[in-house]
Scaffold this active site. Structure first.
Site, short mmCIF file in Angstrom:
data_model
loop_
_atom_site.label_atom_id
_atom_site.label_comp_id
_atom_site.label_asym_id
_atom_site.label_seq_id
_atom_site.Cartn_x
_atom_site.Cartn_y
_atom_site.Cartn_z
CB CYS A 96 -0.88 -0.03 1.25
SG CYS A 96 -2.05 1.31 1.36
N PRO A 97 0.59 2.20 -0.86
CG PRO A 97 0.57 4.43 -1.65
CD PRO A 97 1.38 3.46 -0.80
#
Length: 80
Positions: free
Chosen positions: A17-18
Protein backbone atom coordinates in the site's frame (compact mmCIF):
# COMPACT_ATOMS: atom_id res chain seq x y z
CA UNK A 1 -21.59 -19.01 -14.02
CA UNK A 2 -19.83 -15.72 -14.64
CA UNK A 3 -17.09 -15.64 -17.27
CA UNK A 4 -13.98 -14.46 -15.44
CA UNK A 5 -11.73 -14.26 -18.49
CA UNK A 6 -10.05 -10.89 -18.02
CA UNK A 7 -9.44 -8.31 -20.73
CA UNK A 8 -6.29 -7.27 -18.83
CA UNK A 9 -4.31 -8.41 -15.79
CA UNK A 10 -2.52 -6.31 -13.19
CA UNK A 11 0.17 -8.20 -11.28
CA UNK A 12 0.82 -6.21 -8.10
CA UNK A 13 2.62 -9.11 -6.39
CA UNK A 14 5.17 -7.89 -3.86
CA UNK A 15 3.89 -4.31 -3.83
CA UNK A 16 2.61 -2.67 -0.66
CA UNK A 17 0.00 0.00 0.00
CA UNK A 18 -0.59 2.37 -1.71
CA UNK A 19 1.08 1.00 -4.87
CA UNK A 20 -1.49 -1.71 -5.81
CA UNK A 21 -4.38 0.79 -5.75
CA UNK A 22 -2.35 3.43 -7.59
CA UNK A 23 -1.56 0.90 -10.31
CA UNK A 24 -5.19 -0.27 -10.33
CA UNK A 25 -6.34 3.29 -10.95
CA UNK A 26 -4.11 3.56 -14.04
CA UNK A 27 -5.00 0.10 -15.40
CA UNK A 28 -8.75 0.61 -15.00
CA UNK A 29 -8.45 3.98 -16.75
CA UNK A 30 -6.85 2.28 -19.77
CA UNK A 31 -9.52 -0.45 -19.92
CA UNK A 32 -12.55 -0.13 -22.20
CA UNK A 33 -15.90 0.49 -20.44
CA UNK A 34 -17.35 -2.85 -19.34
CA UNK A 35 -13.93 -4.50 -19.53
CA UNK A 36 -12.81 -7.01 -16.91
CA UNK A 37 -9.52 -6.52 -15.06
CA UNK A 38 -7.91 -9.25 -12.96
CA UNK A 39 -5.71 -8.02 -10.11
CA UNK A 40 -3.16 -10.25 -8.39
CA UNK A 41 -1.82 -8.89 -5.09
CA UNK A 42 0.02 -10.06 -1.99
CA UNK A 43 -0.61 -7.06 0.27
CA UNK A 44 -3.37 -7.93 2.79
CA UNK A 45 -4.51 -4.29 2.85
CA UNK A 46 -5.93 -4.81 -0.67
CA UNK A 47 -8.78 -6.74 0.98
CA UNK A 48 -9.94 -3.38 2.33
CA UNK A 49 -8.60 -0.98 -0.30
CA UNK A 50 -9.76 -2.60 -3.54
CA UNK A 51 -13.44 -3.04 -2.53
CA UNK A 52 -13.47 0.59 -1.32
CA UNK A 53 -11.88 1.70 -4.62
CA UNK A 54 -14.65 -0.08 -6.54
CA UNK A 55 -17.44 1.42 -4.44
CA UNK A 56 -15.98 4.93 -4.58
CA UNK A 57 -15.51 4.89 -8.38
CA UNK A 58 -18.61 2.79 -9.17
CA UNK A 59 -16.78 -0.21 -10.68
CA UNK A 60 -18.13 -3.72 -10.05
CA UNK A 61 -16.07 -6.06 -7.88
CA UNK A 62 -17.21 -9.23 -9.64
CA UNK A 63 -15.28 -11.66 -7.48
CA UNK A 64 -12.43 -11.86 -5.00
CA UNK A 65 -10.47 -14.85 -3.73
CA UNK A 66 -7.64 -15.52 -1.33
CA UNK A 67 -5.23 -18.41 -1.73
CA UNK A 68 -2.20 -18.83 0.55
CA UNK A 69 -1.47 -15.11 0.87
CA UNK A 70 -2.29 -14.22 -2.73
CA UNK A 71 -5.36 -12.07 -3.29
CA UNK A 72 -7.23 -12.17 -6.58
CA UNK A 73 -9.81 -9.62 -7.71
CA UNK A 74 -11.92 -9.38 -10.87
CA UNK A 75 -13.15 -5.84 -11.47
CA UNK A 76 -15.55 -4.76 -14.21
CA UNK A 77 -15.10 -1.17 -15.29
CA UNK A 78 -18.24 0.93 -15.17
CA UNK A 79 -19.95 1.55 -18.49
CA UNK A 80 -20.09 5.34 -18.38
Amino acid sequence: MTDLTPDATLDATGLNCPEPVMMLHQHIRDLAPGGLLKVIATDPSTRRDIPKFCVFLDHELVQQQEDAGTYLYWIRKKLA
